[in-house]
Design a protein around this motif. Structure first.
Motif, PDB file in Angstrom:
ATOM      1  N   ALA A  53       0.831  -1.156   0.102  1.00 54.32           N
ATOM      2  CA  ALA A  53      -0.072   0.673  -0.624  1.00 54.32           C
ATOM      3  C   ALA A  53       1.250   0.794   0.084  1.00 54.32           C
ATOM      4  O   ALA A  53       0.826   2.306  -0.444  1.00 54.32           O
ATOM      5  N   LEU A  54       1.763   1.143   1.126  1.00 53.46           N
ATOM      6  CA  LEU A  54       2.811   2.266   0.697  1.00 53.46           C
ATOM      7  C   LEU A  54       3.334   2.589  -0.560  1.00 53.46           C
ATOM      8  O   LEU A  54       3.960   4.197  -1.209  1.00 53.46           O
ATOM      9  N   LEU A  55       3.749   1.177  -1.044  1.00 54.43           N
ATOM     10  CA  LEU A  55       4.409   1.154  -2.304  1.00 54.43           C
ATOM     11  C   LEU A  55       3.525   2.418  -3.623  1.00 54.43           C
ATOM     12  O   LEU A  55       3.763   3.055  -4.699  1.00 54.43           O
ATOM     13  N   LYS A  56       2.188   2.070  -3.389  1.00 52.83           N
ATOM     14  CA  LYS A  56       1.182   2.450  -4.309  1.00 52.83           C
ATOM     15  C   LYS A  56       0.682   3.367  -3.172  1.00 52.83           C
ATOM     16  O   LYS A  56      -0.577   3.961  -3.797  1.00 52.83           O
ATOM     17  N   ILE A  57       0.991   4.374  -2.392  1.00 50.56           N
ATOM     18  CA  ILE A  57       0.448   5.155  -1.838  1.00 50.56           C
ATOM     19  C   ILE A  57       0.101   6.716  -3.152  1.00 50.56           C
ATOM     20  O   ILE A  57      -1.387   6.750  -2.434  1.00 50.56           O
ATOM     21  N   THR A  58       0.721   6.779  -3.645  1.00 55.34           N
ATOM     22  CA  THR A  58       0.016   7.952  -4.540  1.00 55.34           C
ATOM     23  C   THR A  58      -1.203   7.502  -5.018  1.00 55.34           C
ATOM     24  O   THR A  58      -1.712   7.987  -6.061  1.00 55.34           O
ATOM     25  N   HIS A  59      -1.530   6.135  -5.067  1.00 53.34           N
ATOM     26  CA  HIS A  59      -2.810   5.964  -5.871  1.00 53.34           C
ATOM     27  C   HIS A  59      -3.638   6.021  -5.004  1.00 53.34           C
ATOM     28  O   HIS A  59      -4.934   6.229  -5.678  1.00 53.34           O
ATOM     29  N   ILE A  60      -3.418   6.428  -4.072  1.00 48.54           N
ATOM     30  CA  ILE A  60      -4.893   5.981  -2.652  1.00 48.54           C
ATOM     31  C   ILE A  60      -5.230   7.280  -2.299  1.00 48.54           C
ATOM     32  O   ILE A  60      -5.945   7.708  -1.680  1.00 48.54           O
ATOM     33  N   LEU A  61      -4.100   7.784  -1.992  1.00 47.91           N
ATOM     34  CA  LEU A  61      -4.451   9.695  -1.724  1.00 47.91           C
ATOM     35  C   LEU A  61      -4.954  10.459  -2.840  1.00 47.91           C
ATOM     36  O   LEU A  61      -4.711   9.835  -3.753  1.00 47.91           O
ATOM     37  N   GLY A  62      -6.266  11.083  -1.931  1.00 47.01           N
ATOM     38  CA  GLY A  62      -6.496  11.835  -2.380  1.00 47.01           C
ATOM     39  C   GLY A  62      -5.589  12.722  -3.351  1.00 47.01           C
ATOM     40  O   GLY A  62      -4.785  13.147  -2.444  1.00 47.01           O
ATOM     41  N   ILE A  77       5.362  13.594  -4.037  1.00 48.79           N
ATOM     42  CA  ILE A  77       5.834  12.477  -3.235  1.00 48.79           C
ATOM     43  C   ILE A  77       6.502  11.384  -4.178  1.00 48.79           C
ATOM     44  O   ILE A  77       7.549  10.946  -3.417  1.00 48.79           O
ATOM     45  N   GLU A  78       5.940  11.295  -5.032  1.00 51.70           N
ATOM     46  CA  GLU A  78       6.816  10.423  -5.792  1.00 51.70           C
ATOM     47  C   GLU A  78       8.234  10.701  -6.020  1.00 51.70           C
ATOM     48  O   GLU A  78       9.086   9.715  -5.597  1.00 51.70           O
ATOM     49  N   LYS A  79       8.015  12.077  -6.380  1.00 54.04           N
ATOM     50  CA  LYS A  79      10.031  12.306  -6.512  1.00 54.04           C
ATOM     51  C   LYS A  79      10.593  12.408  -4.991  1.00 54.04           C
ATOM     52  O   LYS A  79      11.978  11.948  -5.147  1.00 54.04           O
ATOM     53  N   SER A  80      10.238  12.327  -3.730  1.00 56.78           N
ATOM     54  CA  SER A  80      10.889  11.905  -2.660  1.00 56.78           C
ATOM     55  C   SER A  80      11.260  11.100  -2.291  1.00 56.78           C
ATOM     56  O   SER A  80      12.632  10.547  -1.812  1.00 56.78           O
ATOM     57  N   GLY A  81      10.815   9.827  -2.802  1.00 49.21           N
ATOM     58  CA  GLY A  81      11.327   8.748  -2.951  1.00 49.21           C
ATOM     59  C   GLY A  81      11.083   8.079  -1.250  1.00 49.21           C
ATOM     60  O   GLY A  81      10.884   6.753  -0.941  1.00 49.21           O
ATOM     61  N   LEU A  82       9.791   8.610  -0.683  1.00 51.48           N
ATOM     62  CA  LEU A  82       9.246   8.387   0.696  1.00 51.48           C
ATOM     63  C   LEU A  82       8.839   7.308   0.655  1.00 51.48           C
ATOM     64  O   LEU A  82       8.897   6.254   1.235  1.00 51.48           O
ATOM     65  N   PRO A  83       7.723   7.497  -0.501  1.00 56.10           N
ATOM     66  CA  PRO A  83       6.898   5.406  -0.076  1.00 56.10           C
ATOM     67  C   PRO A  83       7.710   4.131  -0.923  1.00 56.10           C
ATOM     68  O   PRO A  83       7.443   3.028  -0.323  1.00 56.10           O
ATOM     69  N   VAL A  84       9.133   4.658  -1.563  1.00 59.83           N
ATOM     70  CA  VAL A  84       9.985   3.355  -1.630  1.00 59.83           C
ATOM     71  C   VAL A  84      10.754   3.426  -0.289  1.00 59.83           C
ATOM     72  O   VAL A  84      10.765   1.893   0.324  1.00 59.83           O
ATOM     73  N   ILE A  85      10.914   4.200   0.349  1.00 56.54           N
ATOM     74  CA  ILE A  85      11.746   3.496   1.643  1.00 56.54           C
ATOM     75  C   ILE A  85      10.809   2.885   2.686  1.00 56.54           C
ATOM     76  O   ILE A  85      10.973   2.394   3.132  1.00 56.54           O
ATOM     77  N   ALA A  86       9.511   3.185   2.572  1.00 57.62           N
ATOM     78  CA  ALA A  86       8.254   3.493   3.361  1.00 57.62           C
ATOM     79  C   ALA A  86       8.437   1.273   2.995  1.00 57.62           C
ATOM     80  O   ALA A  86       8.376   0.391   4.051  1.00 57.62           O
ATOM     81  N   GLY A  87       8.063   0.771   1.726  1.00 58.88           N
ATOM     82  CA  GLY A  87       7.773  -0.111   1.042  1.00 58.88           C
ATOM     83  C   GLY A  87       8.558  -1.186   1.727  1.00 58.88           C
ATOM     84  O   GLY A  87       8.362  -2.325   2.193  1.00 58.88           O
ATOM     85  N   ILE A  88       9.671  -1.218   1.890  1.00 60.45           N
ATOM     86  CA  ILE A  88      11.253  -1.049   2.057  1.00 60.45           C
ATOM     87  C   ILE A  88      11.648  -1.518   3.261  1.00 60.45           C
ATOM     88  O   ILE A  88      11.266  -3.303   3.472  1.00 60.45           O
ATOM     89  N   ILE A  89      10.755  -0.536   4.598  1.00 59.80           N
ATOM     90  CA  ILE A  89      11.330  -1.877   5.282  1.00 59.80           C
ATOM     91  C   ILE A  89       9.736  -2.169   5.824  1.00 59.80           C
ATOM     92  O   ILE A  89      10.740  -3.276   6.809  1.00 59.80           O
TER      93      ILE A  89
END
Length: 643
Positions: free
Chosen positions: A452-461, A473-485
């Motif tokens: 879900a965190l890796l695909k967070i941009t498709h979930i957030l309004g 959000i995509e450029k920040s790289g945070l979804p990838v870091i969260a998904g890996i953790i």
């Protein structure tokens, strides 16, 4: 296998050494709590601006108290604010006096309330396990320390507590008062059988000093309260009432009465609690402010606070905050994640339906049952309420932490006693099958969370204040870091399950959550603050610089209370462009001085005013907002079509 046994022996040796040295045990405990408190509540607490919409309402009302010296009636933007009682405003105003008017002071009361609760929870778990060891006549310091360490960590390191302990609103202060009151009640209840015992001196030996003798020796009058934990219970109840009103006594009262009815000790315990005297203590501490605010504001306060903000919130949908019946199942699942997957096993382990068993136990052995009543009562109460908000069930999170920590305590014991569970234990050891099922649910949950965190941009309004929100959000790289953790955490838990090293599973969840806080939540909060709140703070500074004496500030199309706090001036909120145009033209017709207004508007709403370039002067543009000055002379005779 030999390495595994060696590690267990080493851990047991460490904790045995700690237990034999009181100074060392106190030092280690304090250090653990300080590290937890700093990571969970202190780190970067005031380095992020106030978050619209609610936090600045509290911050500004407290600032008004601090500036005007009126400690009775809260005000925001020139209007009375009767949403909450005064305690949170008092705490924030005192913090302003100590460290200045800033974000640290706004959030400090919430952080202190959370930290104090975690410390008391740690103490209570330690006390309970020491009593259990005394009854079993066996010392198990590894189990005692690991369980209390994990209980404190679970209380501090969960999403619901992290969010509200770092937010300058009343929810965490209420939770601190209610949860601490319940822990004090149990310490009073469990520390002594009747009136002639004290939890501070729990010895059941006939030669032990009575609490009366101990108190007299210490110079403390205790004719009314031989058991000081009950007095603390009443004082904290008064604090909860001063924080959020009747719910401050209704919730703990419901929990205590339901628990006492179940164990069949209502009359006995209410007598030893000195209930009538306790009610007088609560009234003496909480009623004076209510009397003063009603005396000053009359029925306006009664109808607003008791009618709208209490009765209507329970019986009707207020401000559109409705939700389906299963809403709080989702809130607890995510708000206590990732440990919430172990709550079903924790509850099943208790077998709370075996009433005769629980009634036969010593009082202190009923700790798990009390935590269950605490959890279930709050969950049920707010599930019945019509208005629903995620913060409402915050007071049950400490109970959830206790339940899961007690579940995990079955896995912690010293090497010499690991193979046996004493008969006197209040609950049987956790079954391997139940733990295995919960563990694999843990793996599945973490995997879903990572996906879900890796695909967070498709979930957030979308966020109207940040036009390119998803791209940023995509450029920040945070979804990838969260998904890996969380993927690494899921794989680690699966590996521990396969190798049957179950007692390390909770550590993986805690480490994963700490990593998530440090590498995802904290950068994300700075990122959102920079994109969403910083423009408003910069515009507030521009307003202070540009504003002429008595010049009105109009906010068009949105309400952002943070502008009131940071600019420290009154704001006139207008919703529609036509309303703003008519308001400015009316002021122009009256020939008021100064002959202009400041207008802070969303760019889309500002364009709908259809002003010509000569009709206004642009002062600043930040993010999605424009700050302009509109002179009256341009508006007096001009007809503007905004249809």
């Amino acid at each position: 296998m030999r390495m595994k046994v060696s590690v267990k022996h080493t851990v047991d040796r460490w904790f045995n050494k700690i237990a034999k040295n009181p100074a060392l045990s106190i030092t280690v405990s304090i250090l653990w709590l300080m590290v937890l408190g700093w990571v969970a509540f202190g780190w970067n607490l005031g380095n992020i601006g106030l978050i619209d919409e609610t936090e600045p309402l509290f911050a500004e009302a407290s600032r008004q108290m601090f500036v005007t010296g009126d400690w009775i009636t809260p005000f925001f933007n020139g209007d009375t604010r009767f949403d909450k009682p005064a305690l949170i405003y008092w705490c924030q105003a005192i913090a302003y006096h100590l460290i200045g008017v800033n974000e640290w002071a706004v959030r400090l009361p919430s952080a202190i309330a959370a930290f104090g609760l975690v410390c008391l929870g740690f103490y209570t778990i330690q006390w309970y396990l020491v009593k259990q060891e005394e009854l079993e006549q066996v010392s198990r310091p590894t189990r005692r320390y690991l369980t209390s360490f994990i209980a404190a960590a679970l209380m501090a390191l969960n999403p619901e507590t992290i969010i509200w302990a770092r937010t300058g609103v009343s929810d965490m202060l209420l939770t601190g008062c209610i949860a601490s009151a319940l822990l004090c009640f149990f310490l009073g209840y469990a520390g002594g059988q009747g009136e002639n015992s004290s939890p501070l001196h729990p010895s059941h030996s006939p030669s032990a000093q009575s609490p009366l003798a101990l108190s007299e020796a210490e110079g403390i009058p205790n004719a009314l309260f031989p058991n000081k934990w009950y007095l603390a219970f009443y004082v904290l109840i008064a604090g909860a009432i001063l924080t959020k009103g009747p719910v401050g006594i209704v919730l703990p009262g419901l929990i205590v009465v339901a628990f006492l009815l179940y164990v069949g000790k209502v009359r006995e315990v209410l007598r030893e609690m000195r209930l009538l005297v306790g009610i007088l203590v609560i009234l003496a501490l909480s009623v004076p402010w209510y009397a003063l605010v009603i005396w000053r504001n009359g029925w306006n306060y009664i109808n607003s606070f008791f009618g709208y903000h209490n009765l209507e919130r329970f019986t009707e949908v207020v401000n559109g905050h409705s939700a389906p019946w299963y809403f709080y199942f989702l809130v607890v699942l995510l708000g206590f994640a990732p440990y919430s997957v172990y709550l079903p096993a924790s509850i099943i382990r208790l077998k709370f339906w075996q009433r005769s068993h629980w009634r036969s136990l010593e009082r202190f052995q009923q700790f798990g049952l009390f935590a269950w009543f605490w959890f279930a009562s709050i969950f049920g109460f707010f599930s019945i309420a019509v208005t629903k908000l995620p913060s409402y069930v915050l007071p049950l999170m400490p109970a959830a932490a206790i339940l899961v920590a007690l579940l995990w305590s079955d896995l912690f014991s010293d090497t010499k006693t690991r193979q046996t569970i004493p008969v006197s234990s209040p609950t049987p050891p956790i079954s391997a099958s139940l733990l295995r099922i919960s563990g694999w649910v843990n793996v599945v949950f973490l995997s879903i969370l990572a996906t879900a965190l890796l695909k967070i941009t498709h979930i957030l309004g979308t966020d109207p204040a940040i036009s390119n929100f998803h791209e940023l959000i995509e450029k920040s790289g945070l979804p990838v870091i969260a998904g890996i953790i969380w993927l690494v955490s899921a794989v680690s838990v699966a590996g521990l399950l396969l190798s049957r090293r179950w007692n390390y599973i909770m550590s993986i969840n805690l480490i994963g959550f700490v990593a998530f806080v440090i590498f995802v939540l904290t950068p994300a909060s700075f990122f959102i603050d920079r994109e969403r709140q910083l423009p408003l703070r910069e515009l507030s500074a521009a307003i202070l610089e540009a504003k002429q004496p008595n010049e009105e500030l109009i906010m068009l199309g949105f309400k952002k209370p943070s502008v009131v706090f940071y600019s420290q001036i009154h704001v006139n909120y207008l919703k529609f462009p036509q309303e703003a145009v008519e308001h400015i033209k009316n002021k122009a017709a009256k020939g008021l001085k100064p002959s202009s207004v400041l207008l802070l508007a969303e760019q889309k709403k500002f364009l709908k005013m259809d002003l010509q370039p000569d009709d206004y002067k642009n002062l600043s543009t930040k993010g999605a907002y424009n700050l302009v000055r509109v002179p009256f002379k341009k508006m007096k005779n001009e007809k503007i079509d905004i249809s």
